[in-house]
Structures are given as C-alpha cells and as structure tokens.
Write an enzyme that holds these catalytic residues in place. Structure first.
Site: not given
Length: 343
Positions: A120, A312
């Site tokens: 991220d 994610h």
C-alpha cells in the site's frame, strides 16, 4: 507446519523498540533469527490503515530464513510520532522524508545495506527509497503497489479521478478533513477498522467504496472482519487511540509536496530502478488494479512478477501464497536458504 503470525502484544520473536530518527521517535518491531546470526536485514513498510503488525504473517518467514527484520510504524501511525500539520510541513508525511527516515533507522541499527519491502503506501515508499538511497538498498519488493516513476508534470488527485483512476475517489475524501470528524473515538475507530478489513452489515452494507470513500452511515451496523478481529483488532484499536486517525490521513495530503521534492530526481534522471525488484499483484485489488502495473518493465530491468488471488489485503488474506512468492524470489537472488532449525 505453517509459521504462526506474530502477536505484537506478546511474542518473544520480536521486540518493540523506539529510536529517535531525524528528530522524531519511531516505534518498530525488531527481530533476529533464534541463532542470533543473520545474513541480511529486511525492512518492511506498511500502508494505510495498517501499522507494523500488518506484516505479522511475513515476519516469521523472514526470521526463519535467517534474516534480521525491522518493521516500523510510519509517521503518524501507532507508536511513531504524529507531528501536527500545520504548524509542521506536510512533507513530513511524504516519500522523501520516509525514505530518509528508513536510511536513518538503518544507520541506527548498524545496517550498511537493507532489503526493502512495502505494501500500500509502504509500497510507494519503498520504490521511492530505492531512488533516493540507491547506496543502501540491495533489493526491493512491493505487494499490491505498482511503481509509477517520478514525473515533471504535476497531476492532482482530482485529475486522476476524473481521468484514468476513478477508483481513487476515496483518496479525495480521506484528504478532505471530513473523515476524522466522524471517526474520533474508540468505538467509531473499531467499527471503521472492522469495515476497512472487510466486515459487512446484515444486508451486505460495506464500509468503503473505491469511488466514494467511507460510507459513514454503514459503520454502526458492521460485523466482524475475517482478516482483523479478536486480539489483533484490539491491538489496532489501541494503536489508533494513541493519535487518532487524522495524522494517518496526512499521507493523502502530501501528493503535491512529493511531486515538488521529486523534481530533483527528474533533474538527476533518476527513474530507473536497476537493482533486483519483485512486484506481487493482488488480482482482485479494486484500488490498485492490475492494469496499473503494465509499464513497470520499462523502468525495472531486473523485475520479477508474482500474483495472488486476493483483495488489497493480500498480506493477511493469502499469506501462504504471498510468502511463497517472496521466498522463491529471495532464494533466486541467492538469499534466504531455509535454516536447518525451526523457530
């Protein structure tokens, strides 16, 4: 037997350490192999709304393979300082500052070179750190976050949302100052964290959408997350209660400051990352979509690709698969042969 994830609240495999780095206190998880001997040092850089414990499934693998591991909380997160902006400059929450602080922490622990991994925001940080500190970093890998080279032209988040990346609409909301008005106490933080890691309401209500951001009206009804619950959720809530959510959102406010500082990289023609690199794509990531990584080979002559069928949150959703890709890559670089003894 699968390696057990680190319990950051009480795990003898890691220590909680703090160091003063370039004027600010950083908290980090620190671990060495059971033998005390290590072949290299790996820094693991988390994203939002994570903390150092986001790497809890990868730290045991790296320790078992003979690496020293350092997983810091980024500026504004967990046990690391959270300087207010203003009066401080937003560049404290930028890529160059994070890169410089990684280099500073490496010096403090006596690491002349490091392997650097990110996820991220942490993925964005490690690519930039490889540009700012090429003398320090020997290998770099990112899970979910593709490499986007520095640009001489400034492109705002608003323009990205209107153009190629409508799924970045949530970033406009997170930068706006509205989120912290609603997520401002222990209960709202708990519900927010449940939702960000996949908790749903009784009728499928979700906490966030890529295009719109956090759906505040849904937070009260959200149930438990499969990825973050029990003692680990309690730990994350405790960490967020230190500073609140506002400081972590400063990372979404630093885009222009990052661009301004990276003009120096453009002037030095620093776009290519020539050291060995690994990119692990999560095929179901609705934020950092697979097509965003299509041009990476042009800037990374030593790129290895891997992919996992995950959202994610690949680090915790498919840890066995992510670890296998990292392990194979390290061994392919002549690093990380598994030790004969088990931790």
């Amino acid at each position: 037997m699968p390696l057990q994830p680190i319990d950051p609240a009480s795990d003898t495999r890691v220590e909680h350490r703090t160091s003063l780095v370039n004027g600010y206190t950083y908290h980090y998880l620190y671990g060495e192999p059971a033998s005390g001997d290590y072949k290299a040092t790996v820094f693991l850089i988390h994203g939002w709304p994570d903390c150092s414990a986001g790497w809890r499934y990868q730290i045991p693998l790296l320790l078992e393979k003979g690496f020293r591991v350092v997983a810091p909380d980024l500026m504004g997160f967990g046990g690391t300082d959270a300087p207010k902006v203003p009066p401080n400059d937003i560049s404290l929450y930028g890529f160059k500052r994070a890169s410089d602080d990684i280099a500073g922490l490496a010096k403090i622990i006596g690491a002349e070179s490091i392997i650097l991994g990110g996820h991220d925001w942490g993925g964005a940080v490690v690519w930039r750190a490889a540009l700012w500190h090429p003398e320090l970093i020997t290998h770099v890998f990112s899970v979910c976050t593709p490499y986007i080279p520095p640009s001489k032209d400034y492109i705002s988040t608003e323009d990205l949302v209107k153009g190629p990346l409508p799924q970045f609409g949530y970033q406009l909301q997170l930068a706006s100052g509205e989120v912290e008005k609603s997520i401002n106490d222990e209960q709202s933080i708990r519900q927010f964290l449940k939702g960000l890691y996949g908790g749903k309401g009784p009728n499928g209500e979700a906490a966030i959408t890529p295009e719109r951001g956090i759906q505040f009206e849904n937070l009260p009804v959200l149930g438990d997350s499969k990825l973050l619950n029990g003692k680990m959720l309690d730990y994350y809530v405790q960490e967020y209660n230190r500073h609140g959510i506002h400081s972590t959102l400063n990372w979404y406010r630093s885009r222009k400051a990052n661009w301004e500082q990276e003009l120096a990289l453009i002037e030095q023609d620093k776009k290519i990352i020539s050291i060995p690199t690994l990119f692990v794509q999560a095929t179901f990531d609705t934020y950092l979509k697979p097509e965003m990584s299509k041009n990476m080979e042009g800037f990374m002559p030593n790129l290895t690709r891997g992919e996992v069928e995950a959202s994610h949150w690949a680090l915790t959703q498919t840890p066995v698969e992510v670890n296998a890709i990292i392990e194979k890559w390290l061994e392919g670089q002549g690093l990380g042969k598994r030790s004969s003894s088990s931790l």
